[in-house]
Design a protein around this motif. Structure first.
Motif, PDB file in Angstrom:
ATOM      1  N   GLU A 199       0.819  -1.205   0.000  1.00 51.10           N
ATOM      2  CA  GLU A 199       0.000   0.000   0.000  1.00 51.10           C
ATOM      3  C   GLU A 199       0.852   1.254   0.000  1.00 51.10           C
ATOM      4  OE1 GLU A 199      -4.044  -1.450   2.335  1.00 51.10           O
ATOM      5  OE2 GLU A 199      -2.223  -1.025   3.483  1.00 51.10           O
ATOM      6  N   ASP A 219       2.257   1.677  -3.513  1.00 51.72           N
ATOM      7  CA  ASP A 219       1.210   2.190  -4.404  1.00 51.72           C
ATOM      8  C   ASP A 219       0.975   3.685  -4.166  1.00 51.72           C
ATOM      9  OD1 ASP A 219       0.823  -0.257  -5.592  1.00 51.72           O
ATOM     10  OD2 ASP A 219      -0.933  -0.787  -4.386  1.00 51.72           O
ATOM     11  N   SER A 220       0.911   4.076  -2.890  1.00 51.04           N
ATOM     12  CA  SER A 220       0.653   5.480  -2.565  1.00 51.04           C
ATOM     13  C   SER A 220       1.755   6.377  -3.104  1.00 51.04           C
ATOM     14  CB  SER A 220       0.521   5.658  -1.048  1.00 51.04           C
ATOM     15  OG  SER A 220      -0.650   5.048  -0.557  1.00 51.04           O
ATOM     16  N   TRP A 275       1.227   6.691  -6.878  1.00 50.20           N
ATOM     17  CA  TRP A 275       0.094   7.565  -7.183  1.00 50.20           C
ATOM     18  C   TRP A 275       0.411   9.014  -6.841  1.00 50.20           C
ATOM     19  CZ3 TRP A 275      -3.382   3.810  -4.000  1.00 50.20           C
ATOM     20  CH2 TRP A 275      -3.669   2.681  -4.763  1.00 50.20           C
ATOM     21  N   LEU A 276       1.217   9.222  -5.812  1.00 53.48           N
ATOM     22  CA  LEU A 276       1.599  10.579  -5.435  1.00 53.48           C
ATOM     23  C   LEU A 276       2.401  11.232  -6.561  1.00 53.48           C
ATOM     24  CD1 LEU A 276       2.040  12.982  -3.625  1.00 53.48           C
ATOM     25  CD2 LEU A 276       3.744  11.673  -2.348  1.00 53.48           C
ATOM     26  N   GLU A 311       1.150   6.567   6.266  1.00 56.32           N
ATOM     27  CA  GLU A 311      -0.116   7.030   5.709  1.00 56.32           C
ATOM     28  C   GLU A 311       0.001   8.420   5.085  1.00 56.32           C
ATOM     29  OE1 GLU A 311      -4.709   7.600   7.270  1.00 56.32           O
ATOM     30  OE2 GLU A 311      -3.510   5.962   8.090  1.00 56.32           O
ATOM     31  N   TRP A 360      -0.461   8.714   1.285  1.00 55.44           N
ATOM     32  CA  TRP A 360      -1.854   8.558   0.880  1.00 55.44           C
ATOM     33  C   TRP A 360      -2.642   9.834   1.133  1.00 55.44           C
ATOM     34  CZ3 TRP A 360      -5.269   6.862  -2.136  1.00 55.44           C
ATOM     35  CH2 TRP A 360      -6.632   6.919  -1.819  1.00 55.44           C
ATOM     36  N   VAL A 377      -1.915  11.903  -1.751  1.00 53.93           N
ATOM     37  CA  VAL A 377      -2.550  11.376  -2.963  1.00 53.93           C
ATOM     38  C   VAL A 377      -3.964  11.932  -3.088  1.00 53.93           C
ATOM     39  CG1 VAL A 377      -3.492   9.291  -4.044  1.00 53.93           C
ATOM     40  CG2 VAL A 377      -1.183   9.262  -3.089  1.00 53.93           C
ATOM     41  N   ARG A 378      -4.713  11.907  -2.007  1.00 55.41           N
ATOM     42  CA  ARG A 378      -6.083  12.430  -2.029  1.00 55.41           C
ATOM     43  C   ARG A 378      -6.092  13.895  -2.433  1.00 55.41           C
ATOM     44  NH1 ARG A 378      -8.277  10.507   3.828  1.00 55.41           N
ATOM     45  NH2 ARG A 378      -7.537  12.628   4.217  1.00 55.41           N
ATOM     46  N   VAL A 391      -6.556   4.316  -7.304  1.00 55.71           N
ATOM     47  CA  VAL A 391      -6.868   5.460  -6.443  1.00 55.71           C
ATOM     48  C   VAL A 391      -8.359   5.500  -6.145  1.00 55.71           C
ATOM     49  CG1 VAL A 391      -6.882   7.984  -6.282  1.00 55.71           C
ATOM     50  CG2 VAL A 391      -4.884   6.812  -7.210  1.00 55.71           C
ATOM     51  N   ASP A 432     -11.295   3.938   1.883  1.00 62.15           N
ATOM     52  CA  ASP A 432     -10.872   4.880   2.919  1.00 62.15           C
ATOM     53  C   ASP A 432     -12.040   5.745   3.387  1.00 62.15           C
ATOM     54  OD1 ASP A 432      -9.434   6.627   4.557  1.00 62.15           O
ATOM     55  OD2 ASP A 432      -8.708   7.823   2.881  1.00 62.15           O
TER      56      ASP A 432
END
Length: 244
Positions: A5, A8-9, A12-13, A133, A136, A139-140, A162, A169
């Motif tokens: 995870e 992946d974050s 994606w970031l 975290e 992530w 990322v959001r 995502v 989440d």
């Protein structure tokens, strides 16, 4: 958060930051002052917020690295004041700060290792989280606010992973809140579902694409493309509780 995870974050970031920067680069100075998709905020407000968020998350990275408690913000008033001050900066400076703060955060995260990723921190909402975290959380910010700029990008532009991570989440966050409706999210383009609300209540089945369900869940779309049904048949799409 698992190692997968976290990996992946971080991926994606990187892609989300580039997506956001390209969207901002396509805007001229006058367009920066036009309204965004967020009520009461111009595009400059959105950009300023994302820049200040990078600094705030950088403080959490410093906390993880040094062990010295460094909150994201001194309080909501500081966050709001910083956004308002950023929104009136000259356009060139605003663009530069967005790119610079994103780079500084990436460098700060690169300094964390297997041990420091496990440091317990506190989010802006007061929630205890592991340092792993933090990517992530960013990322959001970068992906959703790229959409909020209202330049033509939509939630369908978000990577599938995502969208799935957001559905999980946000559902978990909202389910702990009073008044959260009992809903089963059933993406028509996925082979799994997500549950929202109390587990012992009879849920409404809410169907649509993963992007449409995510838009409803995070308050970006009213759910016009969704269909809702209960034990007796079709019902109105429920109102989603406020996410953040």
């Amino acid at each position: 958060m698992s190692a997968r995870e976290l990996t992946d974050s971080l991926s994606w970031l990187g892609s989300g930051t580039n997506f956001l920067l390209r969207a901002v680069d396509r805007l001229d100075d006058d367009q920066l002052r036009e309204p965004s998709a967020l009520a009461g905020w111009s595009r400059a407000h959105v950009i300023g917020h994302v820049a200040r968020n990078a600094e705030a998350l950088g403080r959490l990275a410093a906390w993880a690295r040094t062990g010295v408690e460094t909150p994201m913000y001194s309080g909501p008033a500081q966050r709001d004041a910083d956004i308002e001050a950023s929104a009136v900066l000259p356009a060139d400076r605003l663009r530069a700060e967005l790119a610079c703060t994103a780079g500084e955060l990436a460098a700060a995260l690169d300094e964390l290792d297997e041990k420091t990723w496990q440091t317990t921190l506190r989010s802006a909402q007061g929630r205890l989280i592991p340092a792993s975290e933090v990517p992530w959380l960013r990322v959001r910010e970068v992906w959703l606010h790229a959409v909020d700029l209202a330049t033509g990008a939509g939630l369908t532009d978000l990577p599938a992973g995502v969208l799935d991570a957001l559905l999980g989440d946000v559902s978990a966050t909202m389910s702990s809140r009073e008044g959260c409706p009992s809903v089963v999210l059933e993406p028509t383009d996925r082979e799994r579902t997500w549950r929202l609300g109390l587990p012992d209540a009879t849920p409404v089945s809410l169907r649509g694409s993963a992007a449409e369900l995510t838009g409803w869940l995070v308050g970006r779309e009213p759910g016009e493309g969704l269909t809702a049904s209960g034990p007796s048949g079709e019902v109105e799409v429920p109102a989603a509780p406020r996410w953040l």
